[in-house]
Write a protein that holds these residues in place. Structure first.
Motif, PDB file in Angstrom:
ATOM      1  N   PHE A 102     -42.876  21.169  46.677  1.00 25.44           N
ATOM      2  CA  PHE A 102     -42.331  19.928  47.235  1.00 25.44           C
ATOM      3  C   PHE A 102     -43.375  19.200  48.080  1.00 25.44           C
ATOM      4  CE2 PHE A 102     -38.750  22.648  46.206  1.00 25.44           C
ATOM      5  CZ  PHE A 102     -38.096  21.804  45.318  1.00 25.44           C
ATOM      6  N   HIS A 103     -44.335  19.958  48.610  1.00 28.21           N
ATOM      7  CA  HIS A 103     -45.439  19.334  49.330  1.00 28.21           C
ATOM      8  C   HIS A 103     -46.320  18.566  48.343  1.00 28.21           C
ATOM      9  CE1 HIS A 103     -48.715  18.769  52.110  1.00 28.21           C
ATOM     10  NE2 HIS A 103     -49.531  19.331  51.227  1.00 28.21           N
ATOM     11  N   VAL A 104     -46.631  19.201  47.194  1.00 20.13           N
ATOM     12  CA  VAL A 104     -47.477  18.537  46.183  1.00 20.13           C
ATOM     13  C   VAL A 104     -46.760  17.297  45.636  1.00 20.13           C
ATOM     14  CG1 VAL A 104     -48.524  18.808  43.894  1.00 20.13           C
ATOM     15  CG2 VAL A 104     -48.708  20.646  45.566  1.00 20.13           C
ATOM     16  N   LEU A 105     -45.456  17.427  45.407  1.00 24.29           N
ATOM     17  CA  LEU A 105     -44.707  16.288  44.861  1.00 24.29           C
ATOM     18  C   LEU A 105     -44.429  15.223  45.920  1.00 24.29           C
ATOM     19  CD1 LEU A 105     -41.999  18.148  42.731  1.00 24.29           C
ATOM     20  CD2 LEU A 105     -44.034  16.986  41.903  1.00 24.29           C
ATOM     21  N   GLN A 106     -44.612  15.588  47.189  1.00 19.89           N
ATOM     22  CA  GLN A 106     -44.279  14.725  48.329  1.00 19.89           C
ATOM     23  C   GLN A 106     -42.790  14.402  48.355  1.00 19.89           C
ATOM     24  OE1 GLN A 106     -47.088  11.478  48.562  1.00 19.89           O
ATOM     25  NE2 GLN A 106     -48.818  12.841  48.281  1.00 19.89           N
ATOM     26  N   THR A 107     -41.994  15.414  48.032  1.00 18.14           N
ATOM     27  CA  THR A 107     -40.543  15.296  48.163  1.00 18.14           C
ATOM     28  C   THR A 107     -40.172  15.828  49.543  1.00 18.14           C
ATOM     29  OG1 THR A 107     -40.217  15.637  45.819  1.00 18.14           O
ATOM     30  CG2 THR A 107     -38.325  16.094  47.220  1.00 18.14           C
ATOM     31  N   PRO A 108     -39.463  15.026  50.346  1.00 21.24           N
ATOM     32  CA  PRO A 108     -39.237  15.450  51.740  1.00 21.24           C
ATOM     33  C   PRO A 108     -38.273  16.628  51.870  1.00 21.24           C
ATOM     34  CG  PRO A 108     -37.999  13.450  51.246  1.00 21.24           C
ATOM     35  CD  PRO A 108     -38.844  13.726  50.044  1.00 21.24           C
ATOM     36  N   LEU A 109     -38.470  17.405  52.913  1.00 15.88           N
ATOM     37  CA  LEU A 109     -37.519  18.467  53.246  1.00 15.88           C
ATOM     38  C   LEU A 109     -36.531  17.873  54.238  1.00 15.88           C
ATOM     39  CD1 LEU A 109     -36.797  21.562  53.245  1.00 15.88           C
ATOM     40  CD2 LEU A 109     -38.160  21.711  55.342  1.00 15.88           C
ATOM     41  N   ILE A 110     -35.251  17.944  53.888  1.00 20.25           N
ATOM     42  CA  ILE A 110     -34.239  17.304  54.749  1.00 20.25           C
ATOM     43  C   ILE A 110     -33.770  18.273  55.845  1.00 20.25           C
ATOM     44  CG2 ILE A 110     -31.994  16.100  54.768  1.00 20.25           C
ATOM     45  CD1 ILE A 110     -33.985  14.679  52.996  1.00 20.25           C
ATOM     46  N   ARG A 111     -33.526  19.507  55.455  1.00 19.33           N
ATOM     47  CA  ARG A 111     -33.015  20.500  56.416  1.00 19.33           C
ATOM     48  C   ARG A 111     -33.574  21.869  56.044  1.00 19.33           C
ATOM     49  NH1 ARG A 111     -28.149  17.787  56.509  1.00 19.33           N
ATOM     50  NH2 ARG A 111     -27.098  19.037  54.924  1.00 19.33           N
ATOM     51  N   GLY A 112     -33.604  22.762  56.995  1.00 23.12           N
ATOM     52  CA  GLY A 112     -33.993  24.145  56.713  1.00 23.12           C
ATOM     53  C   GLY A 112     -35.488  24.256  56.432  1.00 23.12           C
ATOM     54  N   ARG A 113     -35.835  25.098  55.479  1.00 24.09           N
ATOM     55  CA  ARG A 113     -37.245  25.319  55.168  1.00 24.09           C
ATOM     56  C   ARG A 113     -37.442  25.300  53.658  1.00 24.09           C
ATOM     57  NH1 ARG A 113     -38.114  30.329  52.876  1.00 24.09           N
ATOM     58  NH2 ARG A 113     -36.575  31.975  53.294  1.00 24.09           N
ATOM     59  N   VAL A 114     -38.720  25.166  53.222  1.00 25.42           N
ATOM     60  CA  VAL A 114     -39.020  25.315  51.794  1.00 25.42           C
ATOM     61  C   VAL A 114     -39.333  26.791  51.543  1.00 25.42           C
ATOM     62  CG1 VAL A 114     -39.785  22.944  51.402  1.00 25.42           C
ATOM     63  CG2 VAL A 114     -41.429  24.661  52.183  1.00 25.42           C
ATOM     64  N   PHE A 115     -39.660  27.131  50.290  1.00 25.51           N
ATOM     65  CA  PHE A 115     -39.985  28.527  49.990  1.00 25.51           C
ATOM     66  C   PHE A 115     -41.303  28.919  50.647  1.00 25.51           C
ATOM     67  CE2 PHE A 115     -37.676  27.504  45.839  1.00 25.51           C
ATOM     68  CZ  PHE A 115     -36.450  27.924  46.347  1.00 25.51           C
TER      69      PHE A 115
END
Lengths: 235, 823
Positions: B556-569
């Motif tokens: 999601f960092h590479v795609l630049q898709t934002p994290l809304i809540r919580g954490r990514v993998f």
């Protein structure tokens, strides 16, 4: 009412200039009934067009009432036409797709007259010409005489001072013709100046004065005994 | 017959006598008919011509629908496939169809091929004959995969150089050995959905042994689809009703496998419909549009003919006086118009070849059956039919006019009045009105598609596609698990890490990640997956579903898709860590409208024994199924916790995909020399391709609409110029009665504009009705979009005004003297 001085009308042709009217001098008084006669091509219709201010391309002086027409632009001349002049045509020239009522309304629609006033003017003329029963008919549903009756009614609906009638009975048989001419006589008696073009001596007799045209020249005018064809008729 | 020849001879002479008119009319018709024919050749090949199989009307696709869990195209289990064949009494033969990617290895370099896993009945069901060797038969049946493989003509040429001794050669597919038993002829195409291209290799399976789950279980519906041939003489309706009864019987017999809440049922779809997909509406729209353009051209020619025919009144009167009957006069007029259109048709034939080629360069390559597009006997028959119909159409108005002239004589309309015959006036007016109505309908449809396209381009995809490149490869699934080079999750993870490290080190590459189900058209794990939420019992028909994807920690960092809540993998989310999951905003809003999903546990229903997974975060929503598809809920599992086969590497880079293709291939093959790399493309080009159909329809429709508008403008100009020429005396009279130039200008413009406006209003009403039919092609605009309707109505009215103004200003210059003498 009308004074023409040295009116000339030419057409440019491939060979040069062709004269249709030559040095026309003519005086017409208010209330006169004038007949213009002459063979085909003598310039009668052209003279009528100039008098009716439909033609601009002439030279000379033309005074109409208190207006110096030769000094006026097209728009002003058109205004004079609308205000003072009514036309009657040989072929009636009624508008096919309009009823009798609507045909009578056409010239008024080009003047600055309110709808209500126009309606009363048309109603009055229908009544006067006794054609109320035909107001919703189309021209194709009328006889030739009836059509010309409407043609005359249309010419007078705007109360013109001058009626120009170009062979108004040319397409009518004698009884219809007499009816129309009697109508003109009545209008003239009521004070309207009338200038008619005709080939009929009978119709000419309704007028006060007959002017003869030949090859663009006035060859005879009772009011102007000097009028005649000069020795060389063409330039 | 003799009189017909006479009519034809006379007609040809009349056309020769007016070379200017003939040239304009024939060229217009040739272009119109040619464009229609070129588009027809595409529509015919794609939609109309039956599939190239024996008795194609008996071929169907069997769809499984489970509305209770929002599944429109659920899979089929092996026992169900068996039931369809043996117990349903509906089908003569049934075959599974399963589009798969496969790697061919053991040759010069590994290649990715488009394969299809079918049943041994597949080819006999289609009654397809091989060009070489044989196809599968019942004797080939094995519970797992058969040993034989059938290849396509293109693979035979590409990989085997059209070697006639190819039969019996061994081929290694996903590390399994197959023997080539047959080669299909070049015209054979796989009937149905494929992954990327035409199928190149068919393998057959019984779906009851390795690598499939065994023993087979009724609820493991892993076979994505099936095709079948109906019992001889059975209609679709009969088949569907029998199948409904059979489905009811199964539901009754196995109530736990078919819970009532799921609503499991079967639907038959004609195979032709499956092959054609969703392009039929678009193609019919374009065919209707080009037909409308031809109709407008017809109207123009009709009005020209109508105007010309009044000049021939004398000729017609003489013919009538000499004894010609009305029917004979009509026939003469129609003969002339049909001759004219046949000349147009003749010229249209070479044009068709040229226009078809232009069309094929514009048509999206994803359009099915494109290779079947050809100018053939059917196309020529179309040219002849259209020519004759066109000729009759535009000859009708003048012919009807001729038939009325006798009546006119009775009425004795002639020199007394001023103006044109009212019935002629009405005919021409009606033609102009039709022309404007048709033009507006075309303009509105093009306008709506244009607005839709614009809206699609405005869509926020949920990621940044700039400088983003993808590359794909397929991890083999061998039939014998012992041959699997990546038998454990750990081995897959090591492989992925190594690929990411090597690709990340390539010059120009900034960041890399692995994922799936994110980018439009790359949604390789498509099919919504049902899931249950711990502690929540869903009501009937409310089972939650979401598109399933996979992601490495930095995707999601590479795609630049934002994290809304919580954490990514994180790196810790691997096969040894707690089973976790990310969902997107759409899923969060739909299934946790009043609460926080983070920390909740869900159990996706894919594969066997999926654990409960904890939702650790919510990411921004993205358009996984295409920019113009509605937002669908998504869920993502860590790539390190799921056995991915189609691996997509996302690369943020300054380099072009062309420059990267070879280095990526080398980097991957350094890790595993048997893995072919495919689909190295920029994401922008993928998005652009996904809009190809929309763009194609838009381009063609815009062109047609502009042509229609131009033709309408020319049409109204011609008709008004003709009206004016017919009204010269009337205008003269009006001027004698006091009309000024402005009055005349107004008179003519008003007449023309009233026709145009009646046409526009008619077009508007028609548009409101017809555009509902194309609402499926629209995006973000309603079929009655007021902005589009107002702008295009105003545009067409402005064009009409301009086209009217020229004859009107000419009318205003009429010299009343000349007009009154014009008797």
């Amino acid at each position: 009412m009308i004074q023409l001085r040295n009116i000339e009308r030419t057409y440019k042709t491939g060979a040069g200039v062709t004269y249709v009217l030559r040095r026309i001098n003519l005086d017409i008084r208010d209330g006169e009934f004038i007949t213009v006669m002459g063979p085909s091509g003598s310039g009668k219709s052209t003279l009528m067009s100039i008098l009716g201010m439909l033609d601009d391309s002439w030279a000379g002086e033309y005074n109409f009432l208190e207006h110096e027409v030769h000094k006026l632009d097209r728009k002003k001349r058109s205004e004079l036409n609308r205000k003072y002049i009514g036309f009657v045509f040989q072929s009636y020239h009624l508008l096919d797709n309009l009823t009798v009522y609507e045909n009578l309304d056409v010239p008024l629609s080009y003047r600055n007259i309110s709808r209500g006033q126009r309606a009363s003017m048309v109603a009055e003329i229908l009544d006067r010409f006794q054609i109320v029963g035909k107001k919703d008919l189309y021209p194709s549903q009328l006889s030739g005489g009836q059509q010309q009756l409407v043609g005359v009614a249309r010419a007078v609906v705007g109360n013109p001072k001058l009626i120009l009638a170009d062979e108004p009975t040319g397409n009518l048989h004698s009884s219809q013709s007499k009816e129309i001419m009697d109508l003109f006589k009545k209008l003239n008696d009521a004070g309207t100046t009338i200038i008619q073009v005709t080939h009929s001596e009978l119709n000419a007799a309704y007028g006060h004065r007959t002017i003869q045209l030949f090859d663009g020249w006035i060859t005879s005018d009772p009011a102007n005994p000097q009028a005649r064809i000069p020795a060389v008729a063409t330039p | 017959m003799e009189t017909l020849i006479q009519d034809v001879r006379y007609g040809l002479r009349m056309l020769r006598k007016a070379p200017g008119f003939t040239a304009v009319a024939v060229t217009t018709l040739a272009l119109g008919i040619g464009a229609n024919t070129a588009l027809f050749s595409v529509v015919d090949a794609v939609l109309l011509r039956p599939l190239a199989y024996q008795q194609p009307e008996q071929l169907v696709s069997v769809k499984v629908e489970m509305p209770g869990i929002n599944l429109a195209d659920g899979g089929i289990s092996q026992p169900e496939l068996d039931d369809f064949q043996r117990r349903s009494g509906v089908f003569a033969q049934v075959s599974a169809v399963w589009p798969i990617s496969a790697n061919i290895t053991g040759r010069e370099r590994p290649e990715r091929v488009e394969a299809n896993a079918v049943s041994t009945s597949f080819f006999t069901l289609l009654e397809a004959k091989p060009a070489l060797g044989r196809v599968f038969n019942d004797g080939d049946y094995r519970p797992g995969f058969t040993e034989g493989a059938v290849i396509s003509d293109s693979l035979w040429h590409k990989m085997f150089g059209a070697d006639p001794n190819v039969l019996g050669q061994a081929i290694r597919l996903d590390t399994d050995l197959y023997t080539i038993i047959g080669v299909m002829p070049p015209e054979f195409r796989h009937p149905g959905r494929t992954l990327r291209q035409d199928v190149e290799i068919w393998v057959a399976a019984g779906y009851a042994a390795d690598p499939f789950p065994h023993p087979p279980v009724r609820t493991q519906r892993f076979i994505p689809g099936a095709i079948a041939r109906l019992q001889p003489g059975m209609t679709m309706a009969q088949a569907q009703s029998r199948l409904d009864a059979f489905a009811a019987q199964l539901r009754e017999q196995y109530p736990t496998d078919y819970p009532a809440t799921v609503g499991w049922h079967l639907r038959l779809v004609p195979l032709q419909q499956v092959v054609v997909g969703n392009v039929s509406l678009m193609l019919y729209l374009l065919l209707a549009a080009v037909g409308a353009v031809l109709l407008i051209a017809c109207v123009n020619i009709a009005s020209l003919l109508l105007a010309r025919s009044s000049a021939r009144q004398r000729e017609v009167a003489i013919r009538q006086a000499l004894g010609a009957g009305t029917w004979r006069l009509i026939r003469q007029t129609l003969t002339e118009s049909v001759l004219l259109s046949l000349c147009g048709g003749l010229l249209a034939v070479p044009l068709t070849f040229w226009l078809k080629n232009i069309l094929l360069t514009l048509v999206p390559s994803s359009l099915p059956r494109l290779s079947e597009v050809a100018v053939n006997g059917r196309t020529l028959l179309f040219v002849i039919s259209v020519s004759v119909i066109t000729g009759l159409l535009f000859g009708l108005a003048p012919a009807l006019q001729v038939s009325r002239w006798r009546l006119m004589e009775k009425l004795n309309q002639g020199a007394r009045g001023v103006g044109m015959a009212s019935h002629q006036h009405r005919s021409l007016s009606a033609l102009v009105i039709c022309e404007f109505a048709l033009s507006l309908v075309l303009l509105v449809s093009a306008g709506l598609l244009l607005r839709s396209f614009w809206k699609v381009l405005q869509v926020e995809p949920g990621f940044n596609s700039d400088h983003l490149v993808t590359a794909q490869f397929w991890l083999p699934v061998p039939n014998d698990p012992k041959n699997n080079p990546y038998p454990t999750q750990e081995k897959v993870n090591v492989f992925m890490d190594e690929v990411l490290r090597r690709v990340g080190a390539l010059p120009g590459v900034k960041e890399t990640a692995i994922g799936g189900g994110v980018i439009p058209t790359l949604n390789t794990l498509r099919n919504a997956v049902a899931f249950t939420i711990e502690g929540r019992i869903g009501a009937a028909g409310e089972a939650p579903t979401a598109e399933l994807g996979a992601a490495t920690p930095n995707l999601f960092h590479v795609l630049q898709t934002p994290l809304i809540r919580g954490r990514v993998f994180t790196e810790a989310d691997d096969d040894k860590g707690e089973p976790v999951m990310l969902i997107d905003q759409t899923a969060a809003e739909r299934y946790w409208p009043h609460g926080d999903p983070v920390g909740k546990r869900i159990q996706p229903q894919f594969g066997r024994g999926q654990p409960l997974r904890r939702v650790v975060g919510v990411v921004g929503r993205s358009r996984g199924d295409g920019l113009d598809a509605p937002y669908a809920p998504h869920m993502f599992v860590p790539a390190r916790q799921i056995n991915l086969n189609t691996i997509t590497v996302y690369i943020r880079t300054e380099a072009s995909p062309e420059a990267l293709a070879e280095p990526i291939r080398r980097a991957v093959q350094e890790v595993n020399p048997d893995l072919p790399v495919f689909g190295v493309r920029s994401v922008q080009s993928i998005i652009s391709d996904s809009l190809a159909s929309r763009r194609f329809a838009l381009q063609i429709l815009l062109f047609f609409a502009a042509t229609a508008m131009l033709l309408a403008a020319i049409g109204i100009y011609g008709v008004m110029a003709y009206f004016v020429s017919q009204r010269v005396r009337e205008i003269g009279v009006r001027m004698a009665l006091g009309a000024q130039r402005g009055d005349v200008l107004k008179l003519v413009v008003r007449q023309g504009m009233s026709l145009a406006l009646v046409g526009v209003v008619l077009g508007l009403v028609t548009s409101l009705f017809l555009m509902r039919l194309i609402s499926r092609l629209l995006f973000g605009v309603s079929s009655a979009d007021p902005v589009t309707l107002v702008i295009l109505t105003a545009l067409l009215a402005a064009v009409a005004f301009l086209a009217n103004y020229i004859p009107a200003s000419r009318a205003a210059r009429i010299d009343p003297m000349v007009a009154l003498r014009h008797e």
